[in-house]
Design a protein around this motif. Structure first.
Motif, PDB file in Angstrom:
ATOM      1  N   GLY A 137     124.149 196.243 -23.991  1.00 24.35           N
ATOM      2  CA  GLY A 137     123.811 196.523 -25.172  1.00 24.35           C
ATOM      3  C   GLY A 137     122.322 196.421 -25.627  1.00 24.35           C
ATOM      4  N   LEU A 138     121.931 196.099 -26.976  1.00 22.62           N
ATOM      5  CA  LEU A 138     120.726 196.169 -27.324  1.00 22.62           C
ATOM      6  C   LEU A 138     120.103 194.667 -27.585  1.00 22.62           C
ATOM      7  CD1 LEU A 138     118.058 197.613 -28.207  1.00 22.62           C
ATOM      8  CD2 LEU A 138     119.315 197.802 -30.298  1.00 22.62           C
ATOM      9  N   TYR A 139     119.121 194.262 -27.105  1.00 26.05           N
ATOM     10  CA  TYR A 139     118.534 192.631 -27.405  1.00 26.05           C
ATOM     11  C   TYR A 139     117.222 193.036 -28.404  1.00 26.05           C
ATOM     12  CZ  TYR A 139     121.743 191.097 -23.766  1.00 26.05           C
ATOM     13  OH  TYR A 139     122.602 190.641 -23.123  1.00 26.05           O
ATOM     14  N   CYS A 140     116.990 192.051 -29.230  1.00 31.76           N
ATOM     15  CA  CYS A 140     115.873 191.825 -30.089  1.00 31.76           C
ATOM     16  C   CYS A 140     115.345 190.351 -29.657  1.00 31.76           C
ATOM     17  CB  CYS A 140     116.123 192.174 -31.484  1.00 31.76           C
ATOM     18  SG  CYS A 140     114.671 191.913 -32.523  1.00 31.76           S
ATOM     19  N   LEU A 141     114.223 190.479 -29.489  1.00 32.85           N
ATOM     20  CA  LEU A 141     113.340 189.165 -29.185  1.00 32.85           C
ATOM     21  C   LEU A 141     112.644 189.056 -30.260  1.00 32.85           C
ATOM     22  CD1 LEU A 141     113.367 186.789 -26.832  1.00 32.85           C
ATOM     23  CD2 LEU A 141     111.331 188.003 -25.867  1.00 32.85           C
ATOM     24  N   LYS A 142     112.915 187.964 -31.210  1.00 34.24           N
ATOM     25  CA  LYS A 142     112.372 187.900 -32.472  1.00 34.24           C
ATOM     26  C   LYS A 142     110.867 186.937 -32.078  1.00 34.24           C
ATOM     27  CE  LYS A 142     113.583 188.606 -36.141  1.00 34.24           C
ATOM     28  NZ  LYS A 142     113.347 189.990 -36.869  1.00 34.24           N
ATOM     29  N   ILE A 143     109.977 187.475 -32.622  1.00 30.10           N
ATOM     30  CA  ILE A 143     108.544 186.782 -32.468  1.00 30.10           C
ATOM     31  C   ILE A 143     107.983 186.355 -33.878  1.00 30.10           C
ATOM     32  CG2 ILE A 143     106.237 186.795 -31.256  1.00 30.10           C
ATOM     33  CD1 ILE A 143     108.297 187.362 -29.377  1.00 30.10           C
ATOM     34  N   ASN A 144     107.575 185.110 -33.965  1.00 27.34           N
ATOM     35  CA  ASN A 144     106.929 184.877 -35.361  1.00 27.34           C
ATOM     36  C   ASN A 144     105.363 184.927 -35.454  1.00 27.34           C
ATOM     37  OD1 ASN A 144     105.623 182.697 -33.727  1.00 27.34           O
ATOM     38  ND2 ASN A 144     107.082 181.110 -34.475  1.00 27.34           N
ATOM     39  N   LYS A 145     104.722 184.781 -36.448  1.00 28.79           N
ATOM     40  CA  LYS A 145     103.344 185.040 -36.680  1.00 28.79           C
ATOM     41  C   LYS A 145     102.571 184.038 -35.620  1.00 28.79           C
ATOM     42  CE  LYS A 145     103.975 186.274 -41.526  1.00 28.79           C
ATOM     43  NZ  LYS A 145     103.579 185.615 -42.939  1.00 28.79           N
ATOM     44  N   GLU A 146     102.900 183.002 -35.152  1.00 30.66           N
ATOM     45  CA  GLU A 146     102.169 182.281 -34.139  1.00 30.66           C
ATOM     46  C   GLU A 146     102.401 182.858 -32.683  1.00 30.66           C
ATOM     47  OE1 GLU A 146     104.161 180.616 -36.619  1.00 30.66           O
ATOM     48  OE2 GLU A 146     102.098 180.595 -37.676  1.00 30.66           O
ATOM     49  N   ALA A 147     102.994 184.121 -32.443  1.00 31.13           N
ATOM     50  CA  ALA A 147     103.358 184.531 -31.294  1.00 31.13           C
ATOM     51  C   ALA A 147     104.323 183.839 -30.432  1.00 31.13           C
ATOM     52  CB  ALA A 147     102.051 184.752 -30.522  1.00 31.13           C
ATOM     53  N   GLN A 148     105.285 182.952 -31.060  1.00 33.54           N
ATOM     54  CA  GLN A 148     106.226 182.198 -30.282  1.00 33.54           C
ATOM     55  C   GLN A 148     107.706 182.943 -30.328  1.00 33.54           C
ATOM     56  OE1 GLN A 148     105.677 178.651 -32.845  1.00 33.54           O
ATOM     57  NE2 GLN A 148     104.352 177.557 -31.009  1.00 33.54           N
ATOM     58  N   ILE A 149     108.423 182.758 -29.588  1.00 32.08           N
ATOM     59  CA  ILE A 149     109.685 183.195 -29.478  1.00 32.08           C
ATOM     60  C   ILE A 149     110.554 182.316 -30.376  1.00 32.08           C
ATOM     61  CG2 ILE A 149     111.515 183.813 -27.978  1.00 32.08           C
ATOM     62  CD1 ILE A 149     109.670 184.338 -25.621  1.00 32.08           C
ATOM     63  N   THR A 150     111.350 182.915 -31.385  1.00 36.44           N
ATOM     64  CA  THR A 150     112.324 182.212 -32.045  1.00 36.44           C
ATOM     65  C   THR A 150     113.510 182.030 -31.620  1.00 36.44           C
ATOM     66  OG1 THR A 150     112.399 183.854 -33.703  1.00 36.44           O
ATOM     67  CG2 THR A 150     110.454 182.206 -33.843  1.00 36.44           C
ATOM     68  N   ARG A 151     113.989 183.513 -31.418  1.00 39.66           N
ATOM     69  CA  ARG A 151     115.535 183.741 -31.159  1.00 39.66           C
ATOM     70  C   ARG A 151     115.625 185.013 -30.663  1.00 39.66           C
ATOM     71  NH1 ARG A 151     118.725 185.684 -35.886  1.00 39.66           N
ATOM     72  NH2 ARG A 151     117.217 186.551 -37.408  1.00 39.66           N
ATOM     73  N   LEU A 152     116.963 185.088 -29.997  1.00 40.75           N
ATOM     74  CA  LEU A 152     117.160 186.383 -29.474  1.00 40.75           C
ATOM     75  C   LEU A 152     118.490 186.944 -29.894  1.00 40.75           C
ATOM     76  CD1 LEU A 152     116.647 188.209 -26.631  1.00 40.75           C
ATOM     77  CD2 LEU A 152     118.676 187.086 -25.700  1.00 40.75           C
ATOM     78  N   ILE A 153     118.352 187.959 -30.318  1.00 44.46           N
ATOM     79  CA  ILE A 153     119.766 188.784 -31.046  1.00 44.46           C
ATOM     80  C   ILE A 153     120.085 189.929 -30.175  1.00 44.46           C
ATOM     81  CG2 ILE A 153     120.325 190.008 -33.163  1.00 44.46           C
ATOM     82  CD1 ILE A 153     118.007 189.051 -34.748  1.00 44.46           C
ATOM     83  N   HIS A 154     121.412 189.863 -29.908  1.00 44.62           N
ATOM     84  CA  HIS A 154     122.203 190.774 -29.136  1.00 44.62           C
ATOM     85  C   HIS A 154     123.153 191.876 -29.915  1.00 44.62           C
ATOM     86  CE1 HIS A 154     124.713 191.197 -24.852  1.00 44.62           C
ATOM     87  NE2 HIS A 154     124.138 192.265 -25.656  1.00 44.62           N
ATOM     88  N   PHE A 155     122.948 193.099 -29.770  1.00 47.45           N
ATOM     89  CA  PHE A 155     123.930 194.049 -30.437  1.00 47.45           C
ATOM     90  C   PHE A 155     124.793 194.726 -29.641  1.00 47.45           C
ATOM     91  CE2 PHE A 155     119.691 193.567 -32.837  1.00 47.45           C
ATOM     92  CZ  PHE A 155     120.281 193.547 -34.282  1.00 47.45           C
ATOM     93  N   GLN A 156     125.929 194.701 -29.936  1.00 47.83           N
ATOM     94  CA  GLN A 156     127.098 194.998 -28.704  1.00 47.83           C
ATOM     95  C   GLN A 156     127.671 196.273 -29.645  1.00 47.83           C
ATOM     96  OE1 GLN A 156     128.326 192.019 -26.676  1.00 47.83           O
ATOM     97  NE2 GLN A 156     127.679 193.093 -24.985  1.00 47.83           N
ATOM     98  N   HIS A 157     128.652 197.232 -28.898  1.00 49.55           N
ATOM     99  CA  HIS A 157     129.540 198.053 -29.523  1.00 49.55           C
ATOM    100  C   HIS A 157     130.834 197.092 -30.063  1.00 49.55           C
ATOM    101  CE1 HIS A 157     132.186 200.996 -30.239  1.00 49.55           C
ATOM    102  NE2 HIS A 157     132.918 200.607 -29.256  1.00 49.55           N
ATOM    103  N   ASP A 158     131.387 197.585 -31.295  1.00 48.20           N
ATOM    104  CA  ASP A 158     132.247 196.786 -31.743  1.00 48.20           C
ATOM    105  C   ASP A 158     133.470 197.904 -31.944  1.00 48.20           C
ATOM    106  OD1 ASP A 158     134.463 195.289 -33.038  1.00 48.20           O
ATOM    107  OD2 ASP A 158     133.229 194.036 -33.940  1.00 48.20           O
ATOM    108  N   SER A 159     134.414 197.967 -31.481  1.00 54.28           N
ATOM    109  CA  SER A 159     135.417 199.061 -31.611  1.00 54.28           C
ATOM    110  C   SER A 159     135.914 199.050 -33.192  1.00 54.28           C
ATOM    111  CB  SER A 159     136.557 199.237 -30.909  1.00 54.28           C
ATOM    112  OG  SER A 159     137.216 197.866 -30.722  1.00 54.28           O
TER     113      SER A 159
END
Length: 254
Positions: free
Chosen positions: A218-240
Motif C-alpha cells: 500500500g501507500l505510506y505517509c510519514l508525517k513530518i512536523n515544522k521541527e523536522a521531526q517524524i510524528t507518525r506514520l499513516i498507512h493507506f490500503q485497499h478496502d473492498s
C-alpha cells in the motif's frame, strides 16, 4: 494522444520517462531507449560491436543533472548521453570510471547539492563522487545493525532538508552522513506496525514536507512536523468495502 509501437516506440512497456531541457521526451523501455520530438521516435539500442552504443537495452531510469547531462540507468550499468556525438559514454567500459566493470541494475539516480550521484541498485547503494572520481558502495551486513537493511535498493530520495532516504525490499532507511550509517525505520512508538520486511518501492515529498512511500503493501505517509521531526506514520490500503480507498495495494510510482 496515445503512442504505441505502431508509431515507432520500441516497446509497449514503459519503465521511465523524462523530458530534457531541450524539450525532447526520453522513454525507457525493456527494449531500448526512445527519443521523441513530438513527431517521430529515434530508438537507441545496444550494439555488442560498438562500445559507444547503449550499454543495455533494458532501461530502468533516467536523470538530467545540473549540467544538463542525461544519465541513463540500465540493467547493466550507467550511461551518459553525448549529445554532440549522438552516442553514449558507458561506465562499464570506461576504465577511468570507478564504476568500470560493475554490472548492476540501476533503478534510480539522484544528485546531491555537490553534484555527486546516489545510485539505487540491486547490489546496494552506490555513492559516486564525480569530483574525486570515487565511489562508496553501501551494502547490507548482517553483523552490523547500522548497515543498509537490504542490498536490493528500489529508490533513493533527497528531501528538502537534504536528508537521504533509501527504500529497499526489506524496509526503509535514513542515511546518517556524519557516520555513514543508516537508521532503519521499522517499529517505534510512532508506528503501529513492523516495517522491517516491507518492500518499499518509490518516494516523494509533498509541499508540507511529508514523505510518501509506495510499497507492495500500500501507500505510506510519514508525517513530518515544522521541527523536522517524524510524528507518525499513516498507512493507506485497499478496502473492498470502501470505494474511496486505494484501488490496489501495489504502489510502484509516485
Amino acid at each position: 494522444m496515445k503512442l504505441t509501437p505502431d508509431d515507432g516506440l520500441s516497446s509497449s512497456i514503459v519503465s521511465s520517462i523524462i523530458q530534457d531541457h531541450k524539450g525532447f521526451v526520453w522513454i525507457g523501455t525493456p527494449d531500448g531507449l526512445n527519443r521523441y520530438d513530438g513527431f517521430k521516435f529515434v530508438v537507441y539500442k545496444n550494439n555488442p560491436a560498438d562500445s559507444s552504443s547503449l550499454v543495455d537495452n533494458v532501461v530502468k531510469t533516467m536523470f538530467e543533472d545540473h549540467n544538463k547531462n542525461l544519465l541513463i540507468g540500465t540493467e547493466n550499468g550507467l550511461c551518459l548521453y553525448d549529445r554532440g556525438k549522438d552516442c553514449f559514454l558507458n561506465s562499464m567500459f570506461d576504465k577511468s570510471s570507478p564504476l568500470s566493470g560493475i554490472a548492476c541494475s540501476i533503478l534510480k539516480i539522484v544528485e546531491d547539492s555537490k553534484g555527486n550521484l546516489w545510485l539505487a541498485t540491486n547490489i546496494g547503494l552506490i555513492y559516486f563522487d564525480r569530483i574525486k572520481n570515487q565511489i562508496i558502495h553501501f551494502t547490507h551486513d548482517p553483523n552490523n545493525p547500522e548497515s543498509l537493511s537490504n542490498d536490493n535498493v528500489e529508490a533513493v530520495f533527497i528531501d528538502r532538508l537534504s536528508r537521504l532516504w533509501v527504500t529497499t525490499r526489506k524496509g526503509l532507511n535514513l542515511f546518517l552522513p556524519e557516520k555513514s550509517t543508516f537508521i532503519h525505520l521499522t517499529k517505534s512508538e510512532n508506528f503501529a506496525e513492523d516495517l522491517s520486511n516491507t518492500v518499499f518501492i518509490d518516494i516523494t515529498e509533498d509541499r508540507e514536507g511529508n514523505l510518501w512511500f509506495g510499497s507492495t503493501e500500500g501507500l505510506y505517509c510519514l508525517k513530518i512536523n515544522k521541527e523536522a521531526q517524524i510524528t507518525r506514520l499513516i498507512h493507506f490500503q485497499h478496502d473492498s468495502h470502501d470505494k474511496s480507498s486505494l484501488s490496489i495495494n501495489q504502489v510502484t510510482s509516485l
